[in-house]
Design a protein around this motif. Structure first.
Motif, PDB file in Angstrom:
ATOM      1  N   VAL A 248       0.847  -1.188   0.000  1.00  0.00           N
ATOM      2  CA  VAL A 248       0.000   0.000   0.000  1.00  0.00           C
ATOM      3  C   VAL A 248       0.886   1.242   0.000  1.00  0.00           C
ATOM      4  CG1 VAL A 248      -1.712   1.321   1.292  1.00  0.00           C
ATOM      5  CG2 VAL A 248      -1.895  -1.182   1.173  1.00  0.00           C
ATOM      6  N   VAL A 249       0.602   2.185  -0.909  1.00  0.00           N
ATOM      7  CA  VAL A 249       1.326   3.451  -0.997  1.00  0.00           C
ATOM      8  C   VAL A 249       0.320   4.590  -1.021  1.00  0.00           C
ATOM      9  CG1 VAL A 249       2.901   4.877  -2.367  1.00  0.00           C
ATOM     10  CG2 VAL A 249       3.247   2.392  -2.258  1.00  0.00           C
ATOM     11  N   VAL A 250       0.514   5.570  -0.136  1.00  0.00           N
ATOM     12  CA  VAL A 250      -0.305   6.790  -0.118  1.00  0.00           C
ATOM     13  C   VAL A 250       0.668   7.944  -0.332  1.00  0.00           C
ATOM     14  CG1 VAL A 250      -1.929   8.194   1.188  1.00  0.00           C
ATOM     15  CG2 VAL A 250      -1.936   5.696   1.459  1.00  0.00           C
ATOM     16  N   ARG A 251       0.606   8.576  -1.500  1.00  0.00           N
ATOM     17  CA  ARG A 251       1.700   9.479  -1.906  1.00  0.00           C
ATOM     18  C   ARG A 251       1.161  10.745  -2.589  1.00  0.00           C
ATOM     19  NH1 ARG A 251       4.651   6.186  -5.535  1.00  0.00           N
ATOM     20  NH2 ARG A 251       6.193   5.680  -3.921  1.00  0.00           N
ATOM     21  N   GLY A 252       1.710  11.881  -2.183  1.00  0.00           N
ATOM     22  CA  GLY A 252       1.490  13.117  -2.925  1.00  0.00           C
ATOM     23  C   GLY A 252       0.068  13.642  -2.903  1.00  0.00           C
ATOM     24  N   ASN A 253      -0.672  13.362  -1.835  1.00  0.00           N
ATOM     25  CA  ASN A 253      -2.039  13.850  -1.711  1.00  0.00           C
ATOM     26  C   ASN A 253      -2.085  15.132  -0.879  1.00  0.00           C
ATOM     27  OD1 ASN A 253      -3.555  11.367  -2.884  1.00  0.00           O
ATOM     28  ND2 ASN A 253      -2.161  10.496  -1.365  1.00  0.00           N
ATOM     29  N   THR A 254      -3.083  15.962  -1.140  1.00  0.00           N
ATOM     30  CA  THR A 254      -3.279  17.203  -0.401  1.00  0.00           C
ATOM     31  C   THR A 254      -4.631  17.152   0.296  1.00  0.00           C
ATOM     32  OG1 THR A 254      -1.955  18.445  -2.010  1.00  0.00           O
ATOM     33  CG2 THR A 254      -3.400  19.708  -0.562  1.00  0.00           C
ATOM     34  N   LEU A 255      -4.609  17.308   1.623  1.00  0.00           N
ATOM     35  CA  LEU A 255      -5.829  17.207   2.418  1.00  0.00           C
ATOM     36  C   LEU A 255      -6.002  18.476   3.238  1.00  0.00           C
ATOM     37  CD1 LEU A 255      -4.079  14.276   2.672  1.00  0.00           C
ATOM     38  CD2 LEU A 255      -6.310  13.536   3.485  1.00  0.00           C
ATOM     39  N   SER A 256      -7.261  18.916   3.419  1.00  0.00           N
ATOM     40  CA  SER A 256      -7.516  20.115   4.209  1.00  0.00           C
ATOM     41  C   SER A 256      -8.944  20.116   4.731  1.00  0.00           C
ATOM     42  CB  SER A 256      -7.268  21.378   3.373  1.00  0.00           C
ATOM     43  OG  SER A 256      -8.117  21.425   2.243  1.00  0.00           O
ATOM     44  N   ASP A 257      -9.144  20.848   5.829  1.00  0.00           N
ATOM     45  CA  ASP A 257     -10.469  21.064   6.419  1.00  0.00           C
ATOM     46  C   ASP A 257     -11.203  19.746   6.666  1.00  0.00           C
ATOM     47  OD1 ASP A 257     -12.695  22.427   7.405  1.00  0.00           O
ATOM     48  OD2 ASP A 257     -13.609  22.631   5.421  1.00  0.00           O
ATOM     49  N   LEU A 258     -10.609  18.929   7.506  1.00  0.00           N
ATOM     50  CA  LEU A 258     -11.179  17.623   7.816  1.00  0.00           C
ATOM     51  C   LEU A 258     -11.824  17.650   9.193  1.00  0.00           C
ATOM     52  CD1 LEU A 258      -8.274  15.333   6.582  1.00  0.00           C
ATOM     53  CD2 LEU A 258     -10.221  16.216   5.282  1.00  0.00           C
ATOM     54  N   GLY A 259     -12.979  17.002   9.296  1.00  0.00           N
ATOM     55  CA  GLY A 259     -13.638  16.925  10.582  1.00  0.00           C
ATOM     56  C   GLY A 259     -12.849  16.125  11.586  1.00  0.00           C
ATOM     57  N   GLY A 260     -12.195  15.036  11.131  1.00  0.00           N
ATOM     58  CA  GLY A 260     -11.469  14.159  12.031  1.00  0.00           C
ATOM     59  C   GLY A 260     -10.033  13.950  11.618  1.00  0.00           C
ATOM     60  N   ASP A 261      -9.661  12.677  11.427  1.00  0.00           N
ATOM     61  CA  ASP A 261      -8.284  12.315  11.114  1.00  0.00           C
ATOM     62  C   ASP A 261      -7.913  12.650   9.676  1.00  0.00           C
ATOM     63  OD1 ASP A 261      -7.599  10.782  13.614  1.00  0.00           O
ATOM     64  OD2 ASP A 261      -9.241   9.511  12.921  1.00  0.00           O
ATOM     65  N   GLY A 262      -6.596  12.680   9.426  1.00  0.00           N
ATOM     66  CA  GLY A 262      -6.099  12.902   8.076  1.00  0.00           C
ATOM     67  C   GLY A 262      -5.902  11.603   7.312  1.00  0.00           C
ATOM     68  N   ILE A 263      -4.799  10.894   7.579  1.00  0.00           N
ATOM     69  CA  ILE A 263      -4.482   9.620   6.918  1.00  0.00           C
ATOM     70  C   ILE A 263      -4.288   8.575   8.005  1.00  0.00           C
ATOM     71  CG2 ILE A 263      -2.857   8.378   5.441  1.00  0.00           C
ATOM     72  CD1 ILE A 263      -2.158  11.069   4.130  1.00  0.00           C
ATOM     73  N   VAL A 264      -5.088   7.517   7.966  1.00  0.00           N
ATOM     74  CA  VAL A 264      -5.031   6.463   8.980  1.00  0.00           C
ATOM     75  C   VAL A 264      -4.824   5.121   8.294  1.00  0.00           C
ATOM     76  CG1 VAL A 264      -6.197   5.346  10.905  1.00  0.00           C
ATOM     77  CG2 VAL A 264      -6.563   7.790  10.475  1.00  0.00           C
ATOM     78  N   ILE A 265      -3.819   4.388   8.757  1.00  0.00           N
ATOM     79  CA  ILE A 265      -3.463   3.089   8.189  1.00  0.00           C
ATOM     80  C   ILE A 265      -3.717   2.021   9.240  1.00  0.00           C
ATOM     81  CG2 ILE A 265      -1.612   1.732   7.177  1.00  0.00           C
ATOM     82  CD1 ILE A 265      -2.419   4.205   5.520  1.00  0.00           C
ATOM     83  N   THR A 266      -4.608   1.071   8.950  1.00  0.00           N
ATOM     84  CA  THR A 266      -4.846  -0.039   9.870  1.00  0.00           C
ATOM     85  C   THR A 266      -4.804  -1.358   9.105  1.00  0.00           C
ATOM     86  OG1 THR A 266      -7.265  -0.391   9.755  1.00  0.00           O
ATOM     87  CG2 THR A 266      -6.492   1.528  10.994  1.00  0.00           C
ATOM     88  N   ALA A 267      -4.384  -2.405   9.802  1.00  0.00           N
ATOM     89  CA  ALA A 267      -4.360  -3.777   9.268  1.00  0.00           C
ATOM     90  C   ALA A 267      -3.607  -3.856   7.950  1.00  0.00           C
ATOM     91  CB  ALA A 267      -5.778  -4.329   9.119  1.00  0.00           C
ATOM     92  N   THR A 268      -2.391  -3.324   7.923  1.00  0.00           N
ATOM     93  CA  THR A 268      -1.522  -3.435   6.759  1.00  0.00           C
ATOM     94  C   THR A 268      -0.131  -3.830   7.208  1.00  0.00           C
ATOM     95  OG1 THR A 268      -0.702  -1.151   6.739  1.00  0.00           O
ATOM     96  CG2 THR A 268      -2.798  -1.565   5.622  1.00  0.00           C
ATOM     97  N   ASP A 269       0.680  -4.249   6.259  1.00  0.00           N
ATOM     98  CA  ASP A 269       2.089  -4.564   6.523  1.00  0.00           C
ATOM     99  C   ASP A 269       2.927  -3.945   5.409  1.00  0.00           C
ATOM    100  OD1 ASP A 269       4.531  -5.583   7.276  1.00  0.00           O
ATOM    101  OD2 ASP A 269       3.895  -7.680   7.316  1.00  0.00           O
ATOM    102  N   GLY A 270       3.866  -3.064   5.801  1.00  0.00           N
ATOM    103  CA  GLY A 270       4.781  -2.476   4.839  1.00  0.00           C
ATOM    104  C   GLY A 270       4.242  -1.281   4.084  1.00  0.00           C
ATOM    105  N   THR A 271       3.283  -0.563   4.636  1.00  0.00           N
ATOM    106  CA  THR A 271       2.702   0.601   3.956  1.00  0.00           C
ATOM    107  C   THR A 271       3.682   1.770   3.938  1.00  0.00           C
ATOM    108  OG1 THR A 271       0.416   0.002   4.381  1.00  0.00           O
ATOM    109  CG2 THR A 271       0.875   2.336   4.108  1.00  0.00           C
ATOM    110  N   LEU A 272       3.664   2.530   2.846  1.00  0.00           N
ATOM    111  CA  LEU A 272       4.476   3.735   2.690  1.00  0.00           C
ATOM    112  C   LEU A 272       3.545   4.933   2.535  1.00  0.00           C
ATOM    113  CD1 LEU A 272       7.201   5.200   2.201  1.00  0.00           C
ATOM    114  CD2 LEU A 272       6.948   4.612  -0.232  1.00  0.00           C
ATOM    115  N   VAL A 273       3.723   5.938   3.405  1.00  0.00           N
ATOM    116  CA  VAL A 273       2.938   7.172   3.354  1.00  0.00           C
ATOM    117  C   VAL A 273       3.928   8.316   3.205  1.00  0.00           C
ATOM    118  CG1 VAL A 273       1.270   8.630   4.572  1.00  0.00           C
ATOM    119  CG2 VAL A 273       1.181   6.142   4.847  1.00  0.00           C
TER     120      VAL A 273
END
Length: 512
Positions: A248-273
């Motif tokens: 899993v790769v989460v790359r180069g994203n732009t996030l703003s004005d979120l009610g809660g969390d930004g980027i959350v990774i669960t139940a993965t192995d070897g993820t790159l953010v």
């Protein structure tokens, strides 16, 4: 962000090229197909239906329901006309195969086509499919605010292993959902593994180059029912066993004005953010939310990210190493102006271990530098970070809020407090040990062998990060650290790490 690598830009350009190629794919042979669902390319231009639509470019589908009723050929494309607007849920039934993914995208010229969920729970739903790529769409869902809903949901339910998912160039905004999270929670992008009968997981996922703004509750979230192991407080011994998603790769994203969390990774192995920018989170949730963090996941790397604008002290910090995580690395990240602080390290009712937090920069993060929570842990190494606390800001550099033992090795860091406000340590467990840190204007610090309180001569404290807060020539922090086994060869600026290293995040020779 200014420190994105050429390789990242090249990868993004390659994804755009794939999407453009799909948007102009010829449909001449498919135009003669006798059955609408057998067309290789299905065109959509929403408007009043006439009853003569067949999905060709000359007679495109007029509603999303028309598309959703099709049983698409393997490797089909569903292309929406640029400048058009469709209301409802887009949930194509099809799949791809190696070398021929199913493509959801755009054709023509002009603005990205809009898919408006119209208050439905799903806006773009990709369910029980694989080898699928979605790009170049604007996705929104402001109707029925406060109800459970998602912008993009990729869902596998009792499916087995699904592989090859690409989300790129999506503009996701105003997903006005409720305050829930998890496999059925509200989010801008949700990868959701559900069910309990067939062992199920994702493999080979890239989420890149998207914008996610004004979303309740989560920005980008990975969740799975196949998450049960006795390292976290929600462990259910009779539930689906632990089966992590991979690649899993989460790359180069732009996030703003979120009610809660930004980027959350669960139940993965070897993820790159990496190379993500988040500004504004924990704005409307009644729960506890942080910027970027893993839970019940192994070997996750977060690097070259920037997080700011976290609100409230109900968490509200930029980054978090949470329970059930092992082998987590946070390196080369920037954090600033977060009301809740810089880092949370939290076991709650579970365990964590082997976490490294290194070569990061924090400026004017309020409340706490590192916050612990109930539960014991060990093997956390916090080294070669630079923390600057400017005028009007107060911070507890390390705040232990229980007496349960927290094993943190705090080495080679620079902490500078300037102007009004305070910086202090609040330690209770006896598990936090310091050495070779430069601590300027801090109170209640424990023994710090090899350390100093001399001004490290940081450059441009109010300038753009990460270029600000570097060491100037003649700094007493130059080559004043201690070697940390397992350190990377370079810092976030590309400087080689010396032996001995500098204190702080900057490992260069000092700038003039």
């Amino acid at each position: 962000m200014p420190w994105r690598s050429q390789a990242v830009r090249a990868a993004g350009a390659a994804l755009v090229a794939v999407a453009l190629a799909a948007s102009t794919a010829p449909a001449a042979s498919a135009a003669h197909a006798s059955r609408d669902s057998s067309r290789q390319v299905q065109y959509v231009d929403c408007g009043p239906a006439t009853g003569t639509e067949n999905g060709s470019r000359d007679r495109p589908w007029k509603t999303l329901d028309q598309v959703n009723r099709l049983s698409l050929r393997t490797g089909s494309s569903v292309l929406l006309r640029r400048g058009s607007r469709c209301t409802g849920t887009l949930a194509p039934r099809g799949t791809g195969r190696p070398g021929r993914p199913m493509v959801i995208g755009a054709y023509g010229r002009g603005a990205k086509p809009v898919v408006d969920g119209g208050g439905n729970p799903e806006t773009l739903l990709l369910r029980n499919t694989r080898w699928v790529e979605a790009s170049n769409l604007e996705i929104t869902n402001s109707g029925n605010p406060g109800r459970n809903k998602r912008g993009v949901r990729v869902q596998l339910q009792d499916y087995g292993t699904g592989t090859h998912y690409r989300l790129s160039g999506l503009d996701i905004h105003d997903i006005l959902g409720d305050d829930t999270k998890g496999t059925e929670g509200s989010a801008g992008i949700l990868f959701s593994v559900t069910g309990s009968t067939v062992p199920t997981r994702f493999d080979d996922v890239v989420v890149s180059g998207n914008t996610v703004r004004t979303v309740d509750r989560e920005g980008i979230y990975f969740a799975s029912t196949w998450n049960n192991r006795p390292v976290h407080g929600d462990y259910d011994p009779s539930g689906p066993v632990y089966l992590p998603s991979t690649r899993v790769v989460v790359r180069g994203n732009t996030l703003s004005d979120l009610g809660g969390d930004g980027i959350v990774i669960t139940a993965t192995d070897g993820t790159l953010v990496e190379h993500n920018r988040l500004d504004g989170f924990q704005r409307r949730s009644a729960g506890y939310n942080a910027g970027m963090w893993p839970w019940n996941a192994d070997n996750t790397v977060f690097q070259y990210n920037e997080v700011s604008g976290g609100e409230t002290t109900r968490d509200g910090m930029a980054y978090d190493v949470d329970e059930g995580t092992f082998g987590t690395v946070f390196q080369y990240n920037v954090s600033h102006d977060n009301a809740g602080g810089f880092f949370l390290v939290c076991t709650a009712t579970g365990t964590l271990g082997d976490a490294v937090i290194r070569y990061n920069v924090s400026r004017d993060d309020h409340f706490r530098g590192i916050e612990t929570c109930r539960g014991s842990f060990g093997g956390v190494r916090f080294h070669n970070n630079t923390i600057y606390v400017g005028a009007g800001v107060s911070q507890t550099v390390v705040n232990e809020n229980t007496t349960e033992r927290h094993g943190i090795a705090f080495k080679n860091n620079i902490v500078v407090k300037e102007g009004s406000g305070t910086a202090s340590f609040h330690l209770q467990s006896g598990g936090v040990t310091l050495s070779h840190n430069d601590l300027v204007n801090t109170a209640d610090a424990p023994a710090n062998p090899g350390g100093t309180t001399a001004d490290p001569l940081l450059s441009d404290p109010t300038g753009a990060l990460p270029r600000g807060l570097r060491l100037r020539s003649g700094s007493p922090a130059l080559r004043a650290g201690i070697t940390v086994p397992g350190s990377p060869g370079r810092d976030l600026y590309g400087n080689p790490v010396g032996n001995p290293p500098n204190m702080g995040a900057d490992q260069g020779p000092g700038i003039l």
